[in-house]
Design a protein around this motif. Sequence first.
Motif, PDB file in Angstrom:
ATOM      1  N   TYR A  71       0.323  63.937   0.876  1.00  0.00           N
ATOM      2  CA  TYR A  71       0.929  62.791   1.539  1.00  0.00           C
ATOM      3  C   TYR A  71       1.158  63.106   3.010  1.00  0.00           C
ATOM      4  O   TYR A  71       1.115  64.261   3.437  1.00  0.00           O
ATOM      5  N   MET A  72       1.421  62.062   3.772  1.00  0.00           N
ATOM      6  CA  MET A  72       1.790  62.186   5.179  1.00  0.00           C
ATOM      7  C   MET A  72       2.947  61.233   5.460  1.00  0.00           C
ATOM      8  O   MET A  72       3.014  60.160   4.870  1.00  0.00           O
ATOM      9  N   VAL A  74       4.638  58.655   7.982  1.00  0.00           N
ATOM     10  CA  VAL A  74       4.152  57.763   9.028  1.00  0.00           C
ATOM     11  C   VAL A  74       5.351  57.096   9.686  1.00  0.00           C
ATOM     12  O   VAL A  74       6.223  56.563   9.000  1.00  0.00           O
ATOM     13  N   ARG A  75       5.373  57.130  11.012  1.00  0.00           N
ATOM     14  CA  ARG A  75       6.414  56.418  11.756  1.00  0.00           C
ATOM     15  C   ARG A  75       5.861  55.054  12.142  1.00  0.00           C
ATOM     16  O   ARG A  75       4.733  54.939  12.622  1.00  0.00           O
ATOM     17  N   LYS A  76       6.649  54.011  11.898  1.00  0.00           N
ATOM     18  CA  LYS A  76       6.205  52.659  12.249  1.00  0.00           C
ATOM     19  C   LYS A  76       5.881  52.630  13.743  1.00  0.00           C
ATOM     20  O   LYS A  76       6.676  53.063  14.560  1.00  0.00           O
ATOM     21  N   GLN A  79       2.803  57.094  14.853  1.00  0.00           N
ATOM     22  CA  GLN A  79       2.725  58.537  14.639  1.00  0.00           C
ATOM     23  C   GLN A  79       2.568  58.864  13.162  1.00  0.00           C
ATOM     24  O   GLN A  79       3.273  58.333  12.316  1.00  0.00           O
ATOM     25  N   VAL A  80       1.614  59.769  12.884  1.00  0.00           N
ATOM     26  CA  VAL A  80       1.353  60.219  11.519  1.00  0.00           C
ATOM     27  C   VAL A  80       1.537  61.727  11.480  1.00  0.00           C
ATOM     28  O   VAL A  80       0.967  62.447  12.302  1.00  0.00           O
ATOM     29  N   TYR A 113      10.227  54.935   8.737  1.00  0.00           N
ATOM     30  CA  TYR A 113       9.192  55.843   8.244  1.00  0.00           C
ATOM     31  C   TYR A 113       8.771  55.424   6.846  1.00  0.00           C
ATOM     32  O   TYR A 113       9.522  54.764   6.131  1.00  0.00           O
ATOM     33  N   LEU A 116       2.497  57.861   3.220  1.00  0.00           N
ATOM     34  CA  LEU A 116       1.118  57.439   2.984  1.00  0.00           C
ATOM     35  C   LEU A 116       0.505  58.502   2.084  1.00  0.00           C
ATOM     36  O   LEU A 116       0.486  59.675   2.445  1.00  0.00           O
ATOM     37  N   SER A 118      -2.540  60.298   0.320  1.00  0.00           N
ATOM     38  CA  SER A 118      -3.988  60.489   0.484  1.00  0.00           C
ATOM     39  C   SER A 118      -4.720  60.305  -0.841  1.00  0.00           C
ATOM     40  O   SER A 118      -4.185  60.623  -1.905  1.00  0.00           O
ATOM     41  N   VAL A 124       1.318  53.366  -0.527  1.00  0.00           N
ATOM     42  CA  VAL A 124       2.306  53.702   0.493  1.00  0.00           C
ATOM     43  C   VAL A 124       3.688  53.392  -0.062  1.00  0.00           C
ATOM     44  O   VAL A 124       3.836  52.580  -0.971  1.00  0.00           O
ATOM     45  N   TRP A 127       9.316  51.126   3.680  1.00  0.00           N
ATOM     46  CA  TRP A 127       9.785  51.602   4.985  1.00  0.00           C
ATOM     47  C   TRP A 127      11.250  51.996   4.835  1.00  0.00           C
ATOM     48  O   TRP A 127      12.042  51.247   4.270  1.00  0.00           O
TER      49      TRP A 127
END
Length: 140
Positions: A71-72, A74-76, A79-80, A113, A116, A118, A124, A127
């Motif tokens: 996973y990663m 993610v900032r709205k 930025q990932v 945030y 996400l 993979s 996802v 938020w």
Amino acid sequence: MKPAQLIAAAALTLAVATPALAGNKLVTPQDGAFKVEKAQLAIKSPNVNACPANAKVAGWIFTNKPGPVTYMMVRKGGQVGAPKTITAKKGPAGYVASFSQTIQIHQAIDAEYRILVSHSGGVVSNWAPLKASCKIPLGG
């Protein structure tokens, strides 16, 4: 039935039954492919106006069986974060991969945030907001 029909029927029965038996053990159908079902993210923002302050982040990725999940964060707005891999294990709610961490906030932030996942077909999380005013800077 004629003898030729009996032989053909017996051969067909044997052909169908043979793959289902392996050394006198019944072979079960293969489990489905590993699948990510859903993801959730929670962030507990600092409850003080002073910084640095700590925020707590926790995530859960639900799957249909045990195994590794990448996973990663993610900032709205774009930025990932770098990919991280954790392992889904059997728990009371089924199979879940989870993580938690404490992050230190040094400056005011008002962001959201999400996770996400993979190779999941687009799974996802929700938020989750992270807010800190840092009205009282303490250094650090």
